[in-house]
Design an enzyme around this catalytic site. Structure first.
Site, PDB file in Angstrom:
ATOM      1  N   VAL A  13      -5.644   4.762  -6.356  1.00 50.24           N
ATOM      2  CA  VAL A  13      -4.544   5.365  -5.598  1.00 50.24           C
ATOM      3  C   VAL A  13      -4.923   6.774  -5.142  1.00 50.24           C
ATOM      4  CG1 VAL A  13      -2.165   6.221  -5.771  1.00 50.24           C
ATOM      5  CG2 VAL A  13      -2.747   3.988  -6.701  1.00 50.24           C
ATOM      6  N   ASP A  14      -5.528   7.537  -6.031  1.00 53.02           N
ATOM      7  CA  ASP A  14      -5.910   8.918  -5.730  1.00 53.02           C
ATOM      8  C   ASP A  14      -6.836   8.977  -4.510  1.00 53.02           C
ATOM      9  OD1 ASP A  14      -6.083  11.693  -6.117  1.00 53.02           O
ATOM     10  OD2 ASP A  14      -7.554  11.534  -7.725  1.00 53.02           O
ATOM     11  N   TYR A  71      -7.487   3.892 -16.053  1.00 52.78           N
ATOM     12  CA  TYR A  71      -7.020   4.405 -17.354  1.00 52.78           C
ATOM     13  C   TYR A  71      -6.529   3.287 -18.273  1.00 52.78           C
ATOM     14  CZ  TYR A  71      -7.394   9.182 -15.516  1.00 52.78           C
ATOM     15  OH  TYR A  71      -7.845  10.365 -15.008  1.00 52.78           O
ATOM     16  N   ASP A 128       0.845  -1.188   0.000  1.00 44.67           N
ATOM     17  CA  ASP A 128       0.000   0.000   0.000  1.00 44.67           C
ATOM     18  C   ASP A 128       0.882   1.241   0.000  1.00 44.67           C
ATOM     19  OD1 ASP A 128      -1.716   2.123   0.640  1.00 44.67           O
ATOM     20  OD2 ASP A 128      -2.781   1.003   2.192  1.00 44.67           O
ATOM     21  N   ILE A 129       0.789   2.040  -1.038  1.00 45.73           N
ATOM     22  CA  ILE A 129       1.647   3.227  -1.160  1.00 45.73           C
ATOM     23  C   ILE A 129       1.408   4.227  -0.028  1.00 45.73           C
ATOM     24  CG2 ILE A 129       0.149   4.588  -2.681  1.00 45.73           C
ATOM     25  CD1 ILE A 129       2.821   5.220  -4.274  1.00 45.73           C
ATOM     26  N   SER A 160      -1.474   5.079 -14.437  1.00 46.90           N
ATOM     27  CA  SER A 160      -2.377   4.831 -15.576  1.00 46.90           C
ATOM     28  C   SER A 160      -2.813   3.388 -15.765  1.00 46.90           C
ATOM     29  CB  SER A 160      -1.789   5.352 -16.896  1.00 46.90           C
ATOM     30  OG  SER A 160      -1.870   6.757 -16.957  1.00 46.90           O
ATOM     31  N   THR A 161      -2.462   2.495 -14.833  1.00 48.91           N
ATOM     32  CA  THR A 161      -2.791   1.086 -15.040  1.00 48.91           C
ATOM     33  C   THR A 161      -4.134   0.667 -14.439  1.00 48.91           C
ATOM     34  OG1 THR A 161      -1.580   0.423 -13.059  1.00 48.91           O
ATOM     35  CG2 THR A 161      -0.375   0.404 -15.168  1.00 48.91           C
ATOM     36  N   GLY A 162      -4.774   1.553 -13.721  1.00 44.00           N
ATOM     37  CA  GLY A 162      -6.080   1.225 -13.138  1.00 44.00           C
ATOM     38  C   GLY A 162      -7.193   1.553 -14.113  1.00 44.00           C
TER      39      GLY A 162
END
Length: 173
Positions: A32-33, A125, A9-10, A121-123
């Site tokens: 993530v955002d 997007y 988890d970032i 961008s891998t989620g």
């Protein structure tokens, strides 16, 4: 520069900068955002609102980055970057690479020695993970930066494996 891979988890990273895969509004969202805004608390949103009111009235452009406080996160700062939406009909890889370069530029301006990146961008997007990993690793390794430690903090085993392959294919620095 040292590059590390972490599955986790970032928002739990104790490091100077956590990079947020933000949407252009800078006002939070999903993935993530949303996690960064929830865990970081209201200070991040307040600073993002000030940025929208002053410099980014139309939102943060794709491929750009901007720094804010990290609020309640264990990091010092959050660098928000807007990744491109994947398109099979248009090559947007330079915009994705720009997210990593611009984030490192902002980290350098802040005086950061360590940066934790998600797989931008891998989620939602929909950027293919293997291609995103190749672009991320190649861009970070080629960047002119004073950042000494780069962490790719990857939520899933699938993402971790893709970044592990990208690092192996890139060879020794």
């Amino acid at each position: 520069m040292e590059i590390k891979l972490i599955q986790g988890d970032i928002t739990e990273q104790e490091i100077d900068v956590i990079v947020n895969a933000a949407n252009s509004s800078l006002l939070g969202g999903g993935g993530v955002d949303g996690a960064i805004h929830r865990r970081g608390g209201p200070a991040i949103l307040e600073e993002c609102r000030r940025l929208r009111a002053s410099h980014y009235g139309r939102g943060l452009p794709t491929g750009r980055a901007v720094g804010t406080t990290a609020g309640d996160l264990p990091a010092r700062w959050v660098v928000h970057t807007v990744g491109p939406v994947f398109s099979p009909a248009e090559d947007r890889s330079e915009l994705l690479a720009s997210c990593y370069r611009e984030s490192l530029r902002v980290a350098d301006e802040l005086g950061a020695s360590g940066v934790a990146f998600p797989a931008v961008s891998t989620g939602i997007y929909r950027w293919p993970m293997d291609d995103a990993a190749r672009i991320a690793v190649g861009t970070v390794r080629a960047a002119a930066t004073r950042v000494a430690e780069i962490r790719f903090v990857l939520f899933s085993a699938h993402a971790y494996a893709a970044f592990e392959r990208a690092l192996a294919e890139a060879g020794s620095p």
